[in-house]
Design an enzyme around this catalytic site. Sequence first.
Site, PDB file in Angstrom:
ATOM      1  N   ARG A 143       0.749  -2.149  12.738  1.00 25.65           N
ATOM      2  CA  ARG A 143       1.711  -1.142  13.199  1.00 25.65           C
ATOM      3  C   ARG A 143       1.163   0.259  12.892  1.00 25.65           C
ATOM      4  NH1 ARG A 143       6.693   1.283  10.899  1.00 25.65           N
ATOM      5  NH2 ARG A 143       8.144   1.688  12.606  1.00 25.65           N
ATOM      6  N   HIS A 179      -2.594   7.379  -4.509  1.00 22.41           N
ATOM      7  CA  HIS A 179      -2.734   6.209  -3.638  1.00 22.41           C
ATOM      8  C   HIS A 179      -2.807   4.970  -4.515  1.00 22.41           C
ATOM      9  CE1 HIS A 179      -5.741   3.209  -2.124  1.00 22.41           C
ATOM     10  NE2 HIS A 179      -4.869   3.159  -1.138  1.00 22.41           N
ATOM     11  N   ASN A 219      -2.916   0.443  -3.875  1.00 21.73           N
ATOM     12  CA  ASN A 219      -2.638  -0.745  -3.077  1.00 21.73           C
ATOM     13  C   ASN A 219      -3.072  -1.989  -3.826  1.00 21.73           C
ATOM     14  OD1 ASN A 219      -5.133  -2.113  -1.843  1.00 21.73           O
ATOM     15  ND2 ASN A 219      -5.533   0.047  -1.405  1.00 21.73           N
ATOM     16  N   VAL A 220      -2.365  -3.061  -3.552  1.00 16.26           N
ATOM     17  CA  VAL A 220      -2.734  -4.388  -4.034  1.00 16.26           C
ATOM     18  C   VAL A 220      -2.628  -5.327  -2.842  1.00 16.26           C
ATOM     19  CG1 VAL A 220      -2.205  -4.162  -6.490  1.00 16.26           C
ATOM     20  CG2 VAL A 220      -0.349  -4.624  -4.908  1.00 16.26           C
ATOM     21  N   ARG A 221      -3.655  -6.132  -2.625  1.00 12.70           N
ATOM     22  CA  ARG A 221      -3.702  -6.954  -1.418  1.00 12.70           C
ATOM     23  C   ARG A 221      -4.334  -8.310  -1.729  1.00 12.70           C
ATOM     24  NH1 ARG A 221      -7.226  -2.863  -1.464  1.00 12.70           N
ATOM     25  NH2 ARG A 221      -9.442  -3.369  -1.367  1.00 12.70           N
ATOM     26  N   HIS A 273      -6.108   7.685 -16.216  1.00 13.32           N
ATOM     27  CA  HIS A 273      -7.217   6.767 -16.449  1.00 13.32           C
ATOM     28  C   HIS A 273      -6.942   5.823 -17.613  1.00 13.32           C
ATOM     29  CE1 HIS A 273     -10.404   7.907 -13.583  1.00 13.32           C
ATOM     30  NE2 HIS A 273      -9.764   9.058 -13.560  1.00 13.32           N
ATOM     31  N   SER A 326       0.848  -1.187   0.000  1.00 14.10           N
ATOM     32  CA  SER A 326       0.000   0.000   0.000  1.00 14.10           C
ATOM     33  C   SER A 326       0.883   1.236   0.000  1.00 14.10           C
ATOM     34  CB  SER A 326      -0.907   0.004   1.233  1.00 14.10           C
ATOM     35  OG  SER A 326      -1.730   1.153   1.257  1.00 14.10           O
ATOM     36  N   HIS A 346     -20.295  12.480   3.805  1.00 13.18           N
ATOM     37  CA  HIS A 346     -20.665  13.606   4.657  1.00 13.18           C
ATOM     38  C   HIS A 346     -20.373  14.949   3.991  1.00 13.18           C
ATOM     39  CE1 HIS A 346     -16.405  12.938   5.491  1.00 13.18           C
ATOM     40  NE2 HIS A 346     -16.319  14.151   5.996  1.00 13.18           N
TER      41      HIS A 346
END
Length: 300
Positions: free
Chosen positions: A257, A104, A106-108, A143, A90, A172
């Site tokens: 962490r 940003h 991330n790959v998970r 894109h 990430s 919000h």
Amino acid sequence: MNIDSIRAYLLDLQDRIVAGLEQLDGKSFRRDQWERAEGGGGISALVEEGQVFERGGVNFSHVRGASLPPSASASRPQLAGRGFEALGVSLVIHPRNPYVPTVHMNVRFFAATKAGEEPVWWFGGGMDLTPYYGFIEDARHFHRTCRDALAPHGDHHAAFKKWCDEYFYLRHRKEPRGIGGIFFDDFSTGGLASAQALWQSVGDHFLPAYAPIVERRRTLPYGERERDFQAYRRGRYVEFNLVYDRGTLFGLQSGGRTESILMSLPPIVKWRYDWHPEPGSPEALLYSDFLVERDWLQSS
């Protein structure tokens, strides 16, 4: 299911991305290896007060636990209480120059485990761009690179773009966090090899998506006005990460962490009461032309 191959890919991806960002910035990233008492650990790579990046981190983690946290089982309640193994990379990069966007990615990978049963696994990830001053050329490039990452692996781009637009939305505030990109979760379509190939392509396309934008904008002159607006808009980033982001919630709920989890927060942020940009200003243009639902592949 070969966890070792997924881990090896992620460690290599972290190394490649850090090397690319260090080349852009000129400053070396600090690396911290950490262990988690409940099982697993990771490597955090961080830069602060760089020449280009005011703050940025590229984190690898591989953690295990006896029970899936609520954030991970929310969409699959039948898996609540199972053990888990989670691996990922990430990153969040906050440039100093307000004309360079925050990014940003991330790959998970998750596997929910139960004794005597086959693991239930899925991939997730994506990348999204958060400009402070918008450029059509940059949005289109980002894109299109996201589309190119997915194209060899099926017709997923429209769905993943929509998912990204809907996910990175501050309900919000009734506004998107940025101009989106792609996002997917709970993905196992086509079996392990096929799903993993798509997932790795997303990780491999991060630097081609972001580095050219940094190169184009890094030397543009700016002043206190631009830095002030950047700090104000960074407040939206903080709000999203602390209120909605599943990765942040998973990390905190699973005893991760804290320093690594909260490295995504920018170093300088401002909030104002009921502030609105001056009509016709470059700041107002961000709201009218960029923080809107749009087909960036066709934009000109």
